[in-house]
Motif scaffolding. Structure first.
Motif, PDB file in Angstrom:
ATOM      1  N   TYR A 246       0.740  -1.213   0.103  1.00  0.00           N
ATOM      2  CA  TYR A 246       0.028  -0.110   0.032  1.00  0.00           C
ATOM      3  C   TYR A 246       0.828   1.228  -0.042  1.00  0.00           C
ATOM      4  CZ  TYR A 246       0.726   0.868   4.955  1.00  0.00           C
ATOM      5  OH  TYR A 246       1.373   1.080   6.162  1.00  0.00           O
TER       6      TYR A 246
ATOM      7  N   GLU B  80      -9.246   2.722   2.567  1.00  0.00           N
ATOM      8  CA  GLU B  80      -8.471   2.300   1.606  1.00  0.00           C
ATOM      9  C   GLU B  80      -9.248   2.558   0.045  1.00  0.00           C
ATOM     10  OE1 GLU B  80      -8.144  -0.497  -0.793  1.00  0.00           O
ATOM     11  OE2 GLU B  80      -9.964  -1.263  -0.163  1.00  0.00           O
TER      12      GLU B  80
ATOM     13  N   HIS C   4      -2.635  -0.378  -3.547  1.00  0.00           N
ATOM     14  CA  HIS C   4      -3.805   0.203  -2.806  1.00  0.00           C
ATOM     15  C   HIS C   4      -3.298   1.473  -2.239  1.00  0.00           C
ATOM     16  CE1 HIS C   4      -6.378  -3.402  -2.591  1.00  0.00           C
ATOM     17  NE2 HIS C   4      -5.323  -4.063  -2.602  1.00  0.00           N
TER      18      HIS C   4
END
Length: 182
Positions: free
Chosen positions: A88, A165, A121
């Motif tokens: 991420y 997210e 992400h």
């Protein structure tokens, strides 16, 4: 060089006590060395009115450790959480001067920040507000951010936060950037 001015926007937008200014300046100056670090500023009449920055998430970072603690406290992490934490981009900060919020500046900053983010992400935290009734939640929801964890408390902050997210890339980001009401 801009760190003090940017931290002032952060303090104003987040309604933090100005006594944290020097410590935040020092933290922000250290964070520029993080892998994947990307930062943007928004200008209005040659004045900085907004900022966004982020970098690749890592188990070595305080924020990641806090999120992992939150997952453990709620019985996790589960498989989805572990997948998020593996790859991420942490949106560490995104702030617009309060008088200019709601005019598309934050959207533009976020779209550009995430345009080439090197992860699958993006994750961020935002203070909880009743019924998600503020510009920040409106922006994040309109861009497809979903809940990861709600009513989370970071060590050292009395407020409750939502952890959100969004998958990357943002396929509709350019469309939404130019749509009415952005």
């Amino acid at each position: 060089m801009l760190a003090p001015q940017l931290v002032d926007i952060y303090i104003e937008a987040m309604d933090y006590d100005p006594s944290i200014r020097e410590s935040r300046i020092n933290v922000w100056r250290r964070e520029i060395s993080q892998p994947g670090f990307t930062a943007l500023c928004a200008l209005h009449h040659e004045e900085v009115v907004g900022l966004a920055y982020g970098y690749l998430g890592s188990p070595d970072h305080w924020w990641d450790q806090q999120i992992r603690r939150g997952f453990r406290d709620t019985g996790g992490p589960d498989v989805e959480h572990l997948e998020l934490l593996r790859d991420y981009f942490e949106i560490a900060e995104i702030h617009v001067r309060p008088g200019l919020q709601g005019h598309g500046i934050g959207r533009h900053l976020l779209v550009e920040l995430l345009r080439h983010a090197p992860a699958s992400h993006a994750m961020l935290s935002t203070p909880e507000v009743p019924d998600e009734a503020n510009n920040a939640f409106g922006l994040y929801r309109s861009m497809g951010f979903r809940d990861v964890m709600r009513h989370f408390h970071f060590n050292g902050d009395r407020r409750s936060f939502a952890i959100l997210e969004v998958p990357l890339p943002l396929p509709e980001a350019t469309e939404k950037l130019s749509s009415p009401g952005s």
